[in-house]
Design a protein around this motif. Structure first.
Motif, short mmCIF file in Angstrom:
data_model
loop_
_atom_site.label_atom_id
_atom_site.label_comp_id
_atom_site.label_asym_id
_atom_site.label_seq_id
_atom_site.Cartn_x
_atom_site.Cartn_y
_atom_site.Cartn_z
N GLY A 96 41.34 27.29 28.17
CA GLY A 96 40.69 25.68 26.90
C GLY A 96 39.55 24.98 27.91
O GLY A 96 39.08 23.90 28.06
N VAL A 97 39.10 25.24 28.17
CA VAL A 97 37.90 24.67 29.32
C VAL A 97 36.52 25.29 28.49
O VAL A 97 35.90 26.37 28.24
CB VAL A 97 37.17 25.63 30.53
N MET A 98 35.55 23.93 28.02
CA MET A 98 34.33 23.98 27.12
C MET A 98 33.14 23.28 28.00
O MET A 98 32.69 22.92 27.42
CB MET A 98 34.94 23.16 25.51
N THR A 99 33.71 23.26 29.14
CA THR A 99 32.71 22.25 29.60
C THR A 99 32.82 22.70 31.55
O THR A 99 33.02 23.23 32.29
CB THR A 99 32.56 20.31 29.95
N VAL A 100 30.84 22.98 32.15
CA VAL A 100 31.59 23.09 33.22
C VAL A 100 32.13 21.86 34.27
O VAL A 100 32.48 22.42 35.18
CB VAL A 100 29.38 22.54 33.89
N HIS A 101 32.90 20.90 33.71
CA HIS A 101 33.28 19.92 33.80
C HIS A 101 34.38 20.06 34.60
O HIS A 101 35.04 20.31 35.98
CB HIS A 101 32.74 18.15 33.72
N GLY A 120 30.03 26.01 19.59
CA GLY A 120 30.68 27.22 19.99
C GLY A 120 31.29 27.95 20.81
O GLY A 120 30.47 27.55 22.14
N THR A 121 31.81 29.07 21.79
CA THR A 121 32.24 28.87 22.62
C THR A 121 31.05 29.84 23.60
O THR A 121 31.16 29.66 24.55
CB THR A 121 33.20 29.91 22.85
N ALA A 122 30.45 30.68 22.80
CA ALA A 122 29.40 31.54 23.37
C ALA A 122 28.49 30.55 23.29
O ALA A 122 26.77 31.21 24.29
CB ALA A 122 28.69 32.53 22.07
N GLU A 123 28.09 29.20 23.07
CA GLU A 123 27.21 28.27 23.53
C GLU A 123 27.30 27.44 24.74
O GLU A 123 25.84 27.82 25.65
CB GLU A 123 27.47 27.36 22.34
N VAL A 124 28.43 27.84 25.26
CA VAL A 124 28.95 27.16 26.51
C VAL A 124 29.38 28.26 27.83
O VAL A 124 28.68 27.74 28.93
CB VAL A 124 29.84 26.04 26.30
N LEU A 125 29.28 29.09 27.12
CA LEU A 125 29.34 30.35 27.77
C LEU A 125 28.85 30.41 29.32
O LEU A 125 29.22 30.71 30.69
CB LEU A 125 30.27 31.43 27.28
N PRO A 126 27.68 30.83 29.14
CA PRO A 126 26.04 30.78 30.23
C PRO A 126 26.21 30.14 30.74
O PRO A 126 26.27 30.17 32.31
CB PRO A 126 25.09 31.00 29.07
N GLU A 127 26.71 28.79 30.83
CA GLU A 127 26.33 27.62 32.18
C GLU A 127 27.72 27.75 33.02
O GLU A 127 27.53 27.23 34.00
CB GLU A 127 26.14 26.28 31.42
N ILE A 128 28.57 27.22 32.12
CA ILE A 128 29.64 28.08 32.92
C ILE A 128 29.99 29.19 33.54
O ILE A 128 30.41 29.00 35.18
CB ILE A 128 31.41 27.31 32.07
N ALA A 129 30.11 30.17 33.40
CA ALA A 129 29.47 31.57 33.90
C ALA A 129 28.81 31.17 35.09
O ALA A 129 29.48 31.69 36.52
CB ALA A 129 29.47 32.70 33.27
N GLU A 130 27.82 30.66 34.84
CA GLU A 130 26.76 30.25 36.11
C GLU A 130 27.48 29.48 37.68
O GLU A 130 26.73 29.97 38.29
CB GLU A 130 25.20 30.00 36.01
N ALA A 131 27.92 28.06 36.68
CA ALA A 131 28.62 27.53 37.78
C ALA A 131 29.58 28.33 37.94
O ALA A 131 30.12 28.32 40.01
CB ALA A 131 28.89 26.31 36.94
N VAL A 132 30.21 29.08 37.61
CA VAL A 132 31.83 29.21 38.53
C VAL A 132 32.20 30.91 38.49
O VAL A 132 33.11 31.43 39.53
CB VAL A 132 32.97 28.72 38.31
N GLY A 133 31.09 31.80 37.66
CA GLY A 133 31.45 32.93 37.44
C GLY A 133 31.40 33.66 38.77
O GLY A 133 31.91 35.07 38.28
N GLY A 134 31.09 33.43 39.76
CA GLY A 134 31.15 34.15 40.72
C GLY A 134 32.99 33.77 42.31
O GLY A 134 32.83 34.42 42.79
N GLU A 135 32.95 32.81 41.19
CA GLU A 135 34.43 32.67 41.81
C GLU A 135 35.76 32.65 41.41
O GLU A 135 36.54 32.29 42.44
CB GLU A 135 34.23 30.74 42.90
#
Length: 335
Positions: free
Chosen positions: A211-216, A244-259
Protein backbone atom coordinates in the motif's frame (compact mmCIF):
# COMPACT_ATOMS: atom_id res chain seq x y z
CA UNK A 1 -8.39 -19.36 -21.16
CA UNK A 2 -11.53 -18.71 -23.23
CA UNK A 3 -13.35 -21.58 -21.55
CA UNK A 4 -12.09 -20.53 -18.11
CA UNK A 5 -13.25 -16.94 -18.65
CA UNK A 6 -16.63 -18.13 -19.93
CA UNK A 7 -17.12 -20.23 -16.79
CA UNK A 8 -16.06 -17.32 -14.58
CA UNK A 9 -18.50 -14.97 -16.28
CA UNK A 10 -21.39 -17.31 -15.48
CA UNK A 11 -20.33 -17.78 -11.85
CA UNK A 12 -19.53 -14.10 -11.22
CA UNK A 13 -22.66 -12.66 -12.86
CA UNK A 14 -23.72 -9.49 -11.07
CA UNK A 15 -20.30 -9.07 -9.46
CA UNK A 16 -17.84 -9.09 -12.36
CA UNK A 17 -18.57 -8.90 -16.07
CA UNK A 18 -15.26 -10.57 -17.00
CA UNK A 19 -14.71 -7.88 -19.61
CA UNK A 20 -12.41 -8.55 -22.59
CA UNK A 21 -10.10 -5.93 -21.04
CA UNK A 22 -10.28 -5.65 -17.24
CA UNK A 23 -9.92 -1.85 -17.07
CA UNK A 24 -12.39 -0.76 -14.39
CA UNK A 25 -14.67 1.24 -16.65
CA UNK A 26 -17.73 -1.03 -16.67
CA UNK A 27 -17.59 -1.67 -12.91
CA UNK A 28 -16.81 1.86 -11.69
CA UNK A 29 -18.09 2.40 -8.15
CA UNK A 30 -19.04 -1.23 -7.61
CA UNK A 31 -17.65 -1.80 -4.12
CA UNK A 32 -18.55 -4.41 -2.81
CA UNK A 33 -17.86 -6.10 -6.09
CA UNK A 34 -14.76 -6.00 -8.26
CA UNK A 35 -14.78 -2.33 -9.23
CA UNK A 36 -12.95 0.77 -8.15
CA UNK A 37 -14.20 3.16 -5.49
CA UNK A 38 -16.30 6.20 -6.41
CA UNK A 39 -15.76 7.21 -10.01
CA UNK A 40 -13.36 4.30 -10.44
CA UNK A 41 -10.66 6.71 -11.61
CA UNK A 42 -7.93 5.14 -9.47
CA UNK A 43 -8.55 1.72 -11.03
CA UNK A 44 -8.55 3.28 -14.51
CA UNK A 45 -5.41 5.29 -13.70
CA UNK A 46 -3.53 2.06 -12.99
CA UNK A 47 -4.41 0.81 -16.45
CA UNK A 48 -3.73 4.06 -18.28
CA UNK A 49 -0.39 4.70 -16.57
CA UNK A 50 0.89 1.27 -17.58
CA UNK A 51 -0.58 1.45 -21.07
CA UNK A 52 1.17 4.79 -21.65
CA UNK A 53 4.52 2.97 -21.48
CA UNK A 54 5.58 1.72 -24.91
CA UNK A 55 8.20 -0.85 -25.77
CA UNK A 56 11.21 -0.21 -27.97
CA UNK A 57 11.46 -3.30 -30.14
CA UNK A 58 14.97 -4.67 -30.52
CA UNK A 59 15.67 -7.69 -32.69
CA UNK A 60 19.35 -7.59 -33.62
CA UNK A 61 20.69 -9.63 -30.71
CA UNK A 62 21.27 -13.20 -29.54
CA UNK A 63 18.55 -13.44 -26.85
CA UNK A 64 16.65 -16.62 -27.70
CA UNK A 65 15.89 -18.21 -24.33
CA UNK A 66 15.64 -15.43 -21.74
CA UNK A 67 15.90 -16.20 -18.04
CA UNK A 68 12.63 -15.65 -16.15
CA UNK A 69 13.64 -17.21 -12.81
CA UNK A 70 14.33 -14.89 -9.89
CA UNK A 71 14.73 -14.86 -6.12
CA UNK A 72 13.77 -12.40 -3.41
CA UNK A 73 12.71 -12.56 0.23
CA UNK A 74 14.37 -15.97 0.33
CA UNK A 75 11.86 -17.29 -2.22
CA UNK A 76 12.78 -18.86 -5.55
CA UNK A 77 10.26 -18.07 -8.29
CA UNK A 78 9.86 -19.25 -11.86
CA UNK A 79 9.18 -15.61 -12.79
CA UNK A 80 8.87 -12.35 -10.81
CA UNK A 81 5.19 -12.74 -10.07
CA UNK A 82 2.87 -13.42 -7.14
CA UNK A 83 -0.90 -13.73 -6.93
CA UNK A 84 -2.08 -10.71 -4.93
CA UNK A 85 -4.04 -11.25 -1.70
CA UNK A 86 -7.76 -11.23 -2.48
CA UNK A 87 -10.49 -12.75 -0.31
CA UNK A 88 -14.23 -12.50 0.13
CA UNK A 89 -15.54 -14.72 -2.65
CA UNK A 90 -19.10 -14.53 -1.30
CA UNK A 91 -19.50 -10.73 -1.31
CA UNK A 92 -16.98 -9.65 -3.98
CA UNK A 93 -17.17 -12.42 -6.57
CA UNK A 94 -20.66 -13.89 -6.36
CA UNK A 95 -19.98 -17.01 -4.32
CA UNK A 96 -19.74 -19.25 -7.37
CA UNK A 97 -17.06 -21.24 -5.58
CA UNK A 98 -16.39 -21.59 -1.86
CA UNK A 99 -13.75 -19.49 -0.11
CA UNK A 100 -11.83 -22.68 0.66
CA UNK A 101 -11.83 -23.97 -2.91
CA UNK A 102 -10.97 -20.53 -4.28
CA UNK A 103 -7.92 -19.82 -2.16
CA UNK A 104 -6.70 -23.41 -2.39
CA UNK A 105 -6.76 -23.02 -6.18
CA UNK A 106 -4.70 -19.84 -5.91
CA UNK A 107 -2.08 -21.21 -3.51
CA UNK A 108 -1.81 -24.71 -5.00
CA UNK A 109 -1.90 -23.46 -8.59
CA UNK A 110 0.90 -21.00 -7.92
CA UNK A 111 2.99 -23.61 -6.14
CA UNK A 112 2.59 -26.05 -9.02
CA UNK A 113 4.01 -23.41 -11.38
CA UNK A 114 6.86 -22.29 -9.15
CA UNK A 115 5.19 -19.13 -7.89
CA UNK A 116 3.74 -17.83 -4.62
CA UNK A 117 0.07 -17.24 -3.91
CA UNK A 118 -0.87 -14.64 -1.31
CA UNK A 119 -3.96 -14.90 0.87
CA UNK A 120 -6.28 -12.19 2.12
CA UNK A 121 -7.99 -11.17 5.31
CA UNK A 122 -11.39 -9.75 6.20
CA UNK A 123 -14.33 -9.69 8.56
CA UNK A 124 -15.75 -13.21 8.01
CA UNK A 125 -13.20 -15.49 9.76
CA UNK A 126 -13.42 -17.93 6.87
CA UNK A 127 -11.28 -15.60 4.73
CA UNK A 128 -8.12 -15.80 6.81
CA UNK A 129 -8.85 -19.32 8.08
CA UNK A 130 -9.21 -20.70 4.56
CA UNK A 131 -6.10 -18.83 3.47
CA UNK A 132 -3.94 -20.13 6.29
CA UNK A 133 -5.27 -23.66 5.77
CA UNK A 134 -4.29 -23.49 2.09
CA UNK A 135 -0.78 -22.26 2.94
CA UNK A 136 -0.33 -24.97 5.58
CA UNK A 137 -1.55 -27.61 3.12
CA UNK A 138 1.05 -26.33 0.64
CA UNK A 139 3.81 -26.78 3.21
CA UNK A 140 4.12 -23.09 4.03
CA UNK A 141 4.32 -22.15 0.35
CA UNK A 142 2.33 -18.92 0.48
CA UNK A 143 2.15 -15.47 2.00
CA UNK A 144 -0.67 -14.39 4.28
CA UNK A 145 -1.59 -10.70 4.45
CA UNK A 146 -3.15 -9.25 7.59
CA UNK A 147 -5.18 -6.06 7.67
CA UNK A 148 -4.16 -3.34 10.15
CA UNK A 149 -6.63 -4.34 12.86
CA UNK A 150 -6.51 -3.36 16.50
CA UNK A 151 -3.52 -4.83 18.31
CA UNK A 152 -5.14 -7.89 19.96
CA UNK A 153 -6.70 -9.24 16.76
CA UNK A 154 -3.66 -8.36 14.70
CA UNK A 155 -1.19 -10.33 16.81
CA UNK A 156 -3.58 -13.28 17.11
CA UNK A 157 -3.65 -13.50 13.31
CA UNK A 158 0.12 -13.09 13.14
CA UNK A 159 0.50 -16.14 15.40
CA UNK A 160 -1.76 -18.08 13.05
CA UNK A 161 0.35 -16.96 10.08
CA UNK A 162 3.50 -18.21 11.78
CA UNK A 163 1.82 -21.58 12.42
CA UNK A 164 1.33 -22.15 8.66
CA UNK A 165 5.06 -22.66 8.16
CA UNK A 166 5.34 -19.66 5.85
CA UNK A 167 8.53 -17.58 5.98
CA UNK A 168 6.96 -14.29 4.86
CA UNK A 169 3.84 -12.34 5.81
CA UNK A 170 2.47 -8.95 4.92
CA UNK A 171 0.20 -6.13 6.01
CA UNK A 172 -2.01 -4.45 3.42
CA UNK A 173 -2.00 -1.05 5.05
CA UNK A 174 -3.83 0.26 1.98
CA UNK A 175 -6.92 -1.48 3.37
CA UNK A 176 -7.16 1.25 6.04
CA UNK A 177 -9.97 2.97 4.16
CA UNK A 178 -12.00 -0.01 2.96
CA UNK A 179 -15.67 0.92 2.92
CA UNK A 180 -16.75 -2.71 3.14
CA UNK A 181 -15.00 -3.27 6.47
CA UNK A 182 -16.34 -0.05 7.96
CA UNK A 183 -19.89 -1.02 6.96
CA UNK A 184 -19.39 -4.32 8.79
CA UNK A 185 -18.46 -2.45 11.96
CA UNK A 186 -14.81 -3.46 11.74
CA UNK A 187 -12.83 -0.44 10.54
CA UNK A 188 -9.07 -0.72 10.12
CA UNK A 189 -6.62 2.12 10.63
CA UNK A 190 -3.26 3.48 9.45
CA UNK A 191 -0.09 2.49 11.32
CA UNK A 192 2.87 4.54 12.56
CA UNK A 193 6.54 3.71 12.08
CA UNK A 194 6.60 2.56 15.71
CA UNK A 195 3.58 0.32 15.10
CA UNK A 196 5.28 -1.28 12.11
CA UNK A 197 8.57 -1.66 13.96
CA UNK A 198 6.79 -3.42 16.83
CA UNK A 199 5.22 -5.88 14.41
CA UNK A 200 8.50 -6.58 12.60
CA UNK A 201 10.42 -7.14 15.83
CA UNK A 202 7.79 -9.55 17.15
CA UNK A 203 8.44 -12.26 14.56
CA UNK A 204 11.24 -13.96 12.65
CA UNK A 205 9.18 -13.91 9.44
CA UNK A 206 10.14 -11.53 6.65
CA UNK A 207 7.75 -8.60 6.33
CA UNK A 208 6.05 -6.94 3.34
CA UNK A 209 4.20 -3.62 3.63
CA UNK A 210 1.58 -3.32 0.90
CA UNK A 211 0.00 0.00 0.00
CA UNK A 212 2.96 2.33 -0.53
CA UNK A 213 2.26 5.13 -3.02
CA UNK A 214 4.76 7.80 -1.98
CA UNK A 215 8.47 8.11 -1.29
CA UNK A 216 7.50 9.23 2.22
CA UNK A 217 5.79 5.94 3.04
CA UNK A 218 8.58 3.96 1.37
CA UNK A 219 11.16 5.66 3.59
CA UNK A 220 8.95 5.02 6.64
CA UNK A 221 8.79 1.33 5.73
CA UNK A 222 12.56 1.28 5.42
CA UNK A 223 12.93 3.00 8.79
CA UNK A 224 10.63 0.47 10.43
CA UNK A 225 12.71 -2.40 9.06
CA UNK A 226 10.42 -3.80 6.35
CA UNK A 227 11.98 -6.33 3.98
CA UNK A 228 9.76 -5.35 1.07
CA UNK A 229 7.02 -2.99 -0.02
CA UNK A 230 4.24 -3.28 -2.55
CA UNK A 231 3.54 -0.13 -4.52
CA UNK A 232 -0.25 -0.35 -4.55
CA UNK A 233 -3.44 1.69 -4.30
CA UNK A 234 -5.45 -1.44 -3.43
CA UNK A 235 -6.67 -1.78 -6.99
CA UNK A 236 -8.34 1.63 -6.78
CA UNK A 237 -10.73 0.34 -4.12
CA UNK A 238 -9.90 2.64 -1.19
CA UNK A 239 -9.34 6.19 -2.50
CA UNK A 240 -10.64 7.85 -5.64
CA UNK A 241 -8.35 10.02 -7.78
CA UNK A 242 -5.01 8.45 -6.90
CA UNK A 243 -2.32 8.15 -9.57
CA UNK A 244 -1.58 4.86 -11.26
CA UNK A 245 1.09 2.72 -9.65
CA UNK A 246 3.27 2.85 -12.77
CA UNK A 247 3.39 6.64 -12.36
CA UNK A 248 4.86 6.59 -8.86
CA UNK A 249 6.94 3.41 -9.06
CA UNK A 250 10.12 4.96 -10.58
CA UNK A 251 10.56 7.59 -7.87
CA UNK A 252 9.91 5.05 -5.11
CA UNK A 253 12.31 2.54 -6.66
CA UNK A 254 14.97 5.23 -6.95
CA UNK A 255 14.55 6.13 -3.26
CA UNK A 256 14.66 2.64 -1.71
CA UNK A 257 15.08 0.05 -4.48
CA UNK A 258 18.68 -0.66 -3.56
CA UNK A 259 17.81 -1.40 0.05
CA UNK A 260 14.63 -3.46 -0.03
CA UNK A 261 12.53 -5.55 -2.39
CA UNK A 262 10.10 -3.47 -4.47
CA UNK A 263 6.91 -5.17 -5.64
CA UNK A 264 4.06 -3.49 -7.47
CA UNK A 265 0.47 -4.24 -8.46
CA UNK A 266 -2.30 -2.36 -10.25
CA UNK A 267 -3.40 -2.83 -13.85
CA UNK A 268 -0.96 -5.63 -14.71
CA UNK A 269 -2.71 -7.89 -17.18
CA UNK A 270 -0.04 -9.54 -19.33
CA UNK A 271 3.51 -10.76 -19.45
CA UNK A 272 4.37 -7.55 -21.27
CA UNK A 273 2.97 -5.55 -18.35
CA UNK A 274 5.20 -7.53 -15.98
CA UNK A 275 8.25 -6.57 -18.06
CA UNK A 276 7.17 -2.91 -18.09
CA UNK A 277 7.01 -2.80 -14.28
CA UNK A 278 10.46 -4.40 -14.02
CA UNK A 279 11.80 -1.74 -16.40
CA UNK A 280 10.27 0.94 -14.15
CA UNK A 281 12.20 -0.34 -11.13
CA UNK A 282 10.24 -3.20 -9.57
CA UNK A 283 11.85 -6.50 -8.56
CA UNK A 284 8.54 -8.31 -8.97
CA UNK A 285 4.81 -7.81 -9.44
CA UNK A 286 1.49 -8.91 -8.00
CA UNK A 287 -1.65 -9.53 -10.06
CA UNK A 288 -5.08 -9.54 -8.45
CA UNK A 289 -8.38 -9.57 -10.35
CA UNK A 290 -7.24 -11.73 -13.32
CA UNK A 291 -6.07 -14.42 -10.88
CA UNK A 292 -9.49 -14.31 -9.22
CA UNK A 293 -11.21 -14.77 -12.57
CA UNK A 294 -8.94 -17.71 -13.39
CA UNK A 295 -9.57 -19.36 -10.00
CA UNK A 296 -13.36 -18.91 -10.09
CA UNK A 297 -13.53 -20.04 -13.70
CA UNK A 298 -11.26 -23.07 -13.51
CA UNK A 299 -10.00 -23.55 -9.95
CA UNK A 300 -6.40 -24.82 -9.83
CA UNK A 301 -6.28 -25.68 -13.53
CA UNK A 302 -7.53 -22.18 -14.31
CA UNK A 303 -4.78 -20.63 -12.22
CA UNK A 304 -2.10 -22.81 -13.81
CA UNK A 305 -3.35 -22.03 -17.31
CA UNK A 306 -3.29 -18.30 -16.60
CA UNK A 307 0.27 -18.54 -15.27
CA UNK A 308 1.36 -20.42 -18.38
CA UNK A 309 -0.18 -17.69 -20.52
CA UNK A 310 1.66 -14.97 -18.61
CA UNK A 311 4.97 -16.84 -18.88
CA UNK A 312 4.63 -17.22 -22.63
CA UNK A 313 3.84 -13.51 -22.97
CA UNK A 314 6.75 -12.51 -20.74
CA UNK A 315 9.25 -14.57 -22.73
CA UNK A 316 7.92 -13.14 -25.98
CA UNK A 317 8.22 -9.55 -24.70
CA UNK A 318 11.75 -10.22 -23.46
CA UNK A 319 12.88 -11.64 -26.80
CA UNK A 320 11.32 -8.74 -28.71
CA UNK A 321 13.08 -6.16 -26.52
CA UNK A 322 16.43 -7.94 -26.31
CA UNK A 323 16.07 -8.58 -22.56
CA UNK A 324 18.01 -11.67 -21.51
CA UNK A 325 17.24 -11.82 -17.78
CA UNK A 326 14.40 -10.56 -15.55
CA UNK A 327 16.98 -9.66 -12.93
CA UNK A 328 18.56 -7.02 -15.15
CA UNK A 329 15.86 -5.26 -17.12
CA UNK A 330 16.96 -1.96 -18.62
CA UNK A 331 14.72 1.10 -18.44
CA UNK A 332 15.70 1.81 -22.03
CA UNK A 333 13.37 -0.90 -23.34
CA UNK A 334 10.57 1.60 -22.69
CA UNK A 335 9.93 4.65 -24.86
Amino acid sequence: MQEIRKSAKEKMKGYCRVCPVCNGKACAGEVPGMGGLGTGSAFVANMEALDAMRFNMKLVHNVKEPVTETEFLGLSLSMPLMAAPIGGVSFNMGGGVSEEDYIDAIVSGCKAKGLIGCTGDGVPPVIHEAGYAAIKKAGGHGIGFIKPWEEKEFFEKLEKAEATGASVFGVDIDAAGLVTLAKMGRPVTPMTVDDLSKVIKSTSMKFILKGVMTVHDALCAKEAGADAIVVSNHGGRVLDSTPGTAEVLPEIAEAVGGEMTILVDGGIRSGGDILKMLALGAHGVMIGRPFSIAAVGGLQQGVETYIETLHTQLVQAMVLTGTDNVNRVESGILR
